[in-house]
Write an enzyme that holds these catalytic residues in place. Sequence first.
Site, PDB file in Angstrom:
ATOM      1  N   GLU A 130       0.824  -1.217   0.000  1.00 25.00           N
ATOM      2  CA  GLU A 130       0.000   0.000   0.000  1.00 25.00           C
ATOM      3  C   GLU A 130       0.858   1.266   0.000  1.00 25.00           C
ATOM      4  O   GLU A 130       0.512   2.261  -0.637  1.00 25.00           O
ATOM      5  CB  GLU A 130      -0.920  -0.003   1.219  1.00 25.00           C
ATOM      6  CG  GLU A 130      -1.834   1.198   1.325  1.00 25.00           C
ATOM      7  CD  GLU A 130      -2.865   1.260   0.213  1.00 25.00           C
ATOM      8  OE1 GLU A 130      -2.763   2.188  -0.616  1.00 25.00           O
ATOM      9  OE2 GLU A 130      -3.746   0.380   0.161  1.00 25.00           O
ATOM     10  N   GLY A 135       1.633   7.492  -0.565  1.00 27.55           N
ATOM     11  CA  GLY A 135       1.896   7.647   0.861  1.00 27.55           C
ATOM     12  C   GLY A 135       0.803   7.118   1.757  1.00 27.55           C
ATOM     13  O   GLY A 135       0.461   5.932   1.727  1.00 27.55           O
ATOM     14  N   LYS A 206       4.221   4.337 -10.281  1.00 30.83           N
ATOM     15  CA  LYS A 206       2.941   4.237  -9.581  1.00 30.83           C
ATOM     16  C   LYS A 206       1.798   3.991 -10.559  1.00 30.83           C
ATOM     17  O   LYS A 206       0.853   3.257 -10.246  1.00 30.83           O
ATOM     18  CB  LYS A 206       2.717   5.513  -8.769  1.00 30.83           C
ATOM     19  CG  LYS A 206       3.758   5.690  -7.667  1.00 30.83           C
ATOM     20  CD  LYS A 206       3.730   7.075  -7.048  1.00 30.83           C
ATOM     21  CE  LYS A 206       4.832   7.236  -6.013  1.00 30.83           C
ATOM     22  NZ  LYS A 206       4.895   8.608  -5.455  1.00 30.83           N
TER      23      LYS A 206
END
Length: 428
Positions: A130, A135, A206
């Site tokens: 995660e 963040g 990402k």
Amino acid sequence: MSGVKSLKIALLGCGTVGAQVARILLEDQTEITARSGAQLELIGIAVRNLSAQRDVQLPDGLFTTDAEALIDAADVVIELLGGLDPAGAYIARALERGASVITGNKALIAAEGATLNALAAANGAQLRYEAAVAGAIPILRPIADSLAGDHITKVMGIVNGTTNFILDAMDSTGAAFDDVLAEAQALGYAEADPTADVGGHDAAAKAAILASLAFHTTVNMDQVHCQGITEITAADVSEARKTGYVIKLLAIAEQTEAGISARVYPALLKRDHPLASVRGAFNAVFVEAENAGDLMFYGAGAGGAPTASAVMGDVVSVARVLASGASLPAASQLREPVLSEFTEVTTRYWVGLAVNDQPGMLARIASVFAEHGVSIEAMNQSAAESGTAQLRILTHEGSEAALSSTVSALEALDTVASVTSVLRVEGN
């Protein structure tokens, strides 16, 4: 504690995030036990330098340079070293012996996520990450679990705090890119070498992870179209503001009939779009799903304590499964990725031109758009200076191929002194 399963935790790395994870494990042990159903014992922290200064005061006896021995003694390994090597080998070692792994290593997951997930499944272990994206924002678990029964069509997000800080400061102050970058470095938002951030590479890693999870497949970082923000000028930002737009670096994962597209680039958003209001170094991810509709996840995208929160969320989730003794569900079948060519992506363009202000100029430019099947939505011309005018053209939706060829044809016109900028427009 009687009747509570004890789990041995190995921590690899004690930097900004690792130190906060260690602090939470030690300070909040009672609460974590109550929430997870397991007593978590931090048995060691593997570091490269035993004498390095830490952000948190921790017992000296926890530190070791023997990462492999620590891994071999653990039930759960938390990897916060970063990079591909030796982190990849350490994670593989843990998974091969059935230990579950939590990592925040976006580069490794983007490059080797499919292999490591398969290794975890083969050995009855869990692999969670995660903290690798946005963040503290819980985004991967909602996509993988909460939206597992839905059909996600698009994920679009601001997932790099450094670039958002820079673009937001340019928008609010009118400053140039280089000046704001220097400020970001002085404040600690940008690294001395900011290439991974301003070049879009951090966001691309990402985007690969988001696309893989959202569309139940494997998208690697090298399959993500990547463009950074280094060419964005104060004039671009100012003109965008005048027309009701803001420029943001967006990571986009989208599934259409043509296939899956994963891309990163600076784009214009209408100022009333939810992502347009994301300020400073914050992150946000906007998800479009068939049944759930539009969802947005917002919060701190970096920093020791916020990222440690995401790591600890994974730790508790893993501990709950291990404490219950339940077998893991069979790994979902990953689809073969059907990737669309970037030229097939449908978007809109915002083109800046320096043009020779002469009779018939606008007609010639408009004809180029028409010849390539691209429709003009709006056009704005600023006052001419020394015979050259500034022209900004917003197109209707078209394929990347048609829009790109239009720009190439404009560059060849003798009435066009230069193409000063080309930006895409996202959102409704």
